[in-house]
Design a protein around this motif. Structure first.
Motif, PDB file in Angstrom:
ATOM      1  N   GLU A  75       0.825  -1.205   0.000  1.00 28.24           N
ATOM      2  CA  GLU A  75       0.000   0.000   0.000  1.00 28.24           C
ATOM      3  C   GLU A  75       0.862   1.259   0.000  1.00 28.24           C
ATOM      4  O   GLU A  75       2.085   1.219   0.138  1.00 28.24           O
ATOM      5  CB  GLU A  75      -0.918  -0.006   1.227  1.00 28.24           C
ATOM      6  N   SER A  76       0.193   2.399  -0.101  1.00 26.87           N
ATOM      7  CA  SER A  76       0.884   3.674   0.043  1.00 26.87           C
ATOM      8  C   SER A  76       1.247   3.868   1.512  1.00 26.87           C
ATOM      9  O   SER A  76       0.629   3.267   2.398  1.00 26.87           O
ATOM     10  CB  SER A  76      -0.009   4.814  -0.443  1.00 26.87           C
ATOM     11  N   PRO A  77       2.243   4.699   1.814  1.00 36.03           N
ATOM     12  CA  PRO A  77       2.662   4.884   3.203  1.00 36.03           C
ATOM     13  C   PRO A  77       1.545   5.325   4.140  1.00 36.03           C
ATOM     14  O   PRO A  77       1.561   4.976   5.325  1.00 36.03           O
ATOM     15  CB  PRO A  77       3.753   5.952   3.089  1.00 36.03           C
ATOM     16  N   SER A  78       0.579   6.049   3.651  1.00 35.13           N
ATOM     17  CA  SER A  78      -0.515   6.513   4.520  1.00 35.13           C
ATOM     18  C   SER A  78      -1.397   5.366   4.992  1.00 35.13           C
ATOM     19  O   SER A  78      -2.122   5.506   5.987  1.00 35.13           O
ATOM     20  CB  SER A  78      -1.363   7.548   3.781  1.00 35.13           C
ATOM     21  N   SER A  79      -1.334   4.222   4.307  1.00 39.09           N
ATOM     22  CA  SER A  79      -2.179   3.082   4.647  1.00 39.09           C
ATOM     23  C   SER A  79      -1.414   1.939   5.287  1.00 39.09           C
ATOM     24  O   SER A  79      -2.006   0.910   5.625  1.00 39.09           O
ATOM     25  CB  SER A  79      -2.887   2.562   3.383  1.00 39.09           C
TER      26      SER A  79
ATOM     27  N   LEU B 269       5.776  -0.519  10.168  1.00 41.92           N
ATOM     28  CA  LEU B 269       6.540  -0.511   8.930  1.00 41.92           C
ATOM     29  C   LEU B 269       6.840   0.909   8.478  1.00 41.92           C
ATOM     30  O   LEU B 269       6.025   1.819   8.661  1.00 41.92           O
ATOM     31  CB  LEU B 269       5.768  -1.236   7.820  1.00 41.92           C
ATOM     32  N   SER B 270       8.002   1.073   7.848  1.00 44.56           N
ATOM     33  CA  SER B 270       8.379   2.361   7.253  1.00 44.56           C
ATOM     34  C   SER B 270       8.904   2.117   5.850  1.00 44.56           C
ATOM     35  O   SER B 270       9.569   1.100   5.598  1.00 44.56           O
ATOM     36  CB  SER B 270       9.472   3.052   8.079  1.00 44.56           C
ATOM     37  N   PRO B 271       8.621   3.026   4.914  1.00 48.33           N
ATOM     38  CA  PRO B 271       9.214   2.894   3.577  1.00 48.33           C
ATOM     39  C   PRO B 271      10.741   2.879   3.680  1.00 48.33           C
ATOM     40  O   PRO B 271      11.330   3.571   4.526  1.00 48.33           O
ATOM     41  CB  PRO B 271       8.728   4.145   2.846  1.00 48.33           C
ATOM     42  N   TRP B 272      11.371   2.130   2.812  1.00 51.99           N
ATOM     43  CA  TRP B 272      12.830   1.997   2.880  1.00 51.99           C
ATOM     44  C   TRP B 272      13.541   3.335   2.780  1.00 51.99           C
ATOM     45  O   TRP B 272      14.610   3.528   3.380  1.00 51.99           O
ATOM     46  CB  TRP B 272      13.333   1.048   1.785  1.00 51.99           C
TER      47      TRP B 272
ATOM     48  N   HIS C 251       9.172   0.101  -9.243  1.00 51.05           N
ATOM     49  CA  HIS C 251       8.583  -0.995  -8.467  1.00 51.05           C
ATOM     50  C   HIS C 251       7.323  -0.660  -7.677  1.00 51.05           C
ATOM     51  O   HIS C 251       6.466  -1.513  -7.494  1.00 51.05           O
ATOM     52  CB  HIS C 251       9.648  -1.558  -7.511  1.00 51.05           C
ATOM     53  N   TRP C 252       7.166   0.578  -7.203  1.00 46.22           N
ATOM     54  CA  TRP C 252       6.152   0.899  -6.210  1.00 46.22           C
ATOM     55  C   TRP C 252       5.116   1.840  -6.807  1.00 46.22           C
ATOM     56  O   TRP C 252       5.153   3.045  -6.617  1.00 46.22           O
ATOM     57  CB  TRP C 252       6.818   1.522  -4.999  1.00 46.22           C
ATOM     58  N   ALA C 253       4.168   1.275  -7.536  1.00 45.57           N
ATOM     59  CA  ALA C 253       3.187   2.097  -8.243  1.00 45.57           C
ATOM     60  C   ALA C 253       2.304   2.899  -7.297  1.00 45.57           C
ATOM     61  O   ALA C 253       1.837   3.984  -7.646  1.00 45.57           O
ATOM     62  CB  ALA C 253       2.323   1.219  -9.147  1.00 45.57           C
ATOM     63  N   ALA C 254       2.067   2.382  -6.087  1.00 37.45           N
ATOM     64  CA  ALA C 254       1.186   3.074  -5.144  1.00 37.45           C
ATOM     65  C   ALA C 254       1.737   4.437  -4.734  1.00 37.45           C
ATOM     66  O   ALA C 254       0.979   5.315  -4.306  1.00 37.45           O
ATOM     67  CB  ALA C 254       0.952   2.213  -3.902  1.00 37.45           C
TER      68      ALA C 254
END
Length: 270
Positions: free
Chosen positions: A198-202, A207-210, A226-229
């Motif tokens: 999911e997108s970071p808001s969801s 978890l944290s984005p790399w 890689h991360w279309a969201a």
């Protein structure tokens, strides 16, 4: 000479061709850096591979997870996924040449004389850019060797999720593949998560984005797909997200490096 980066093409050949025309790309003097996932869910994977291969040294490619899966399918290790559109490619008369070319592509590209890197999924928080580059080169040697089938067979699996636990050659190889082609989120200790897309808001709070781990120094720049969201949105000023979901009906994005101008082409599916 102009340098362009393009996000996940995923077989969206007509959109790529339109973007190259839009920017006035020169097959002789310009360079195209392709952030992985050249193939799979779009309608024209065969034409996409042929075009990029035809550019020779003017195309700089990294392998994405879909590209690696295609190679595993071609070598009889895995079956084609129902949602992939690869039958035309796999039955093409030049498929052997295309697959030989594809498996020779690395996992990281670096701009000459600049601290600018590109990988499909990003940079693990447990690595420095130099560590990542070194491990990517080792994995590339394995994949392009005469033992490529064995290495492709062993790349599947989610362990180890931490570089500290990659205590043998296979573990280091699998961690390298997963971090450079599949990673989105990490836990607080930097270990990899593979469940959340999911997108970071969801995303779950643990978890944290790399790219939020602040392990890419200010004098280094990193380009990924890689991360279309994310739809191209990344808060780090020196990290560029280029997957904007063309294959899902959004658009294909190209970045001209010297002035950081973005060019887009709306999906032709609609």
């Amino acid at each position: 000479m102009a340098v362009y980066f393009v996000g996940d093409i995923q077989g969206c050949y007509s959109e790529l061709d339109a973007l190259l025309t839009k920017v006035g790309f020169s097959n002789n003097s310009d360079q195209l850096y392709v952030a992985g996932d050249l193939v799979a869910r779009g309608p024209n994977s065969l034409e996409t591979l042929r075009l990029i291969k035809s550019l020779g040294n003017n195309a700089k490619v990294v392998l994405g997870n879909h590209d690696l899966h295609l190679l595993a399918v071609y070598q009889g290790i895995k079956k084609v996924k129902k949602q992939d559109h690869l039958s035309t490619l796999l039955s093409a008369p030049d498929v052997a040449d295309l697959m030989h070319w594809l498996i020779q592509q690395p996992l990281i590209q670096k701009l000459p004389d600049e601290e600018v890197y590109m990988s499909h999924a990003g940079l693990s928080p447990q690595w420095t850019p130099q560590q990542a580059f070194e491990q990517a080169q080792i994995a590339h040697q394995h994949l392009s060797s005469s033992a490529s089938q064995a290495w492709l067979s062993n790349m599947y699996g989610e362990q180890p999720t931490s570089w500290q636990n990659a205590d043998d050659e296979l573990g280091r190889f699998r961690y390298t593949i997963n971090s450079l082609t599949r990673m989105r989120y990490c836990f607080a200790d930097g270990s990899l998560d593979f469940s959340c897309k999911e997108s970071p808001s969801s995303a779950p709070k643990e978890l944290s984005p790399w790219f939020e781990f602040q392990h890419v120094s200010d004098d280094t720049q990193w380009v990924f797909g890689h991360w279309a969201a994310l739809m191209g949105h990344c808060p780090a000023k020196n990290i560029y997200a280029l997957d904007t979901g063309c294959v899902w009906g959004q658009h294909l994005t190209m970045l001209r490096w010297h002035d950081k101008r973005l060019f887009t082409e709306q999906s032709h599916k609609n």
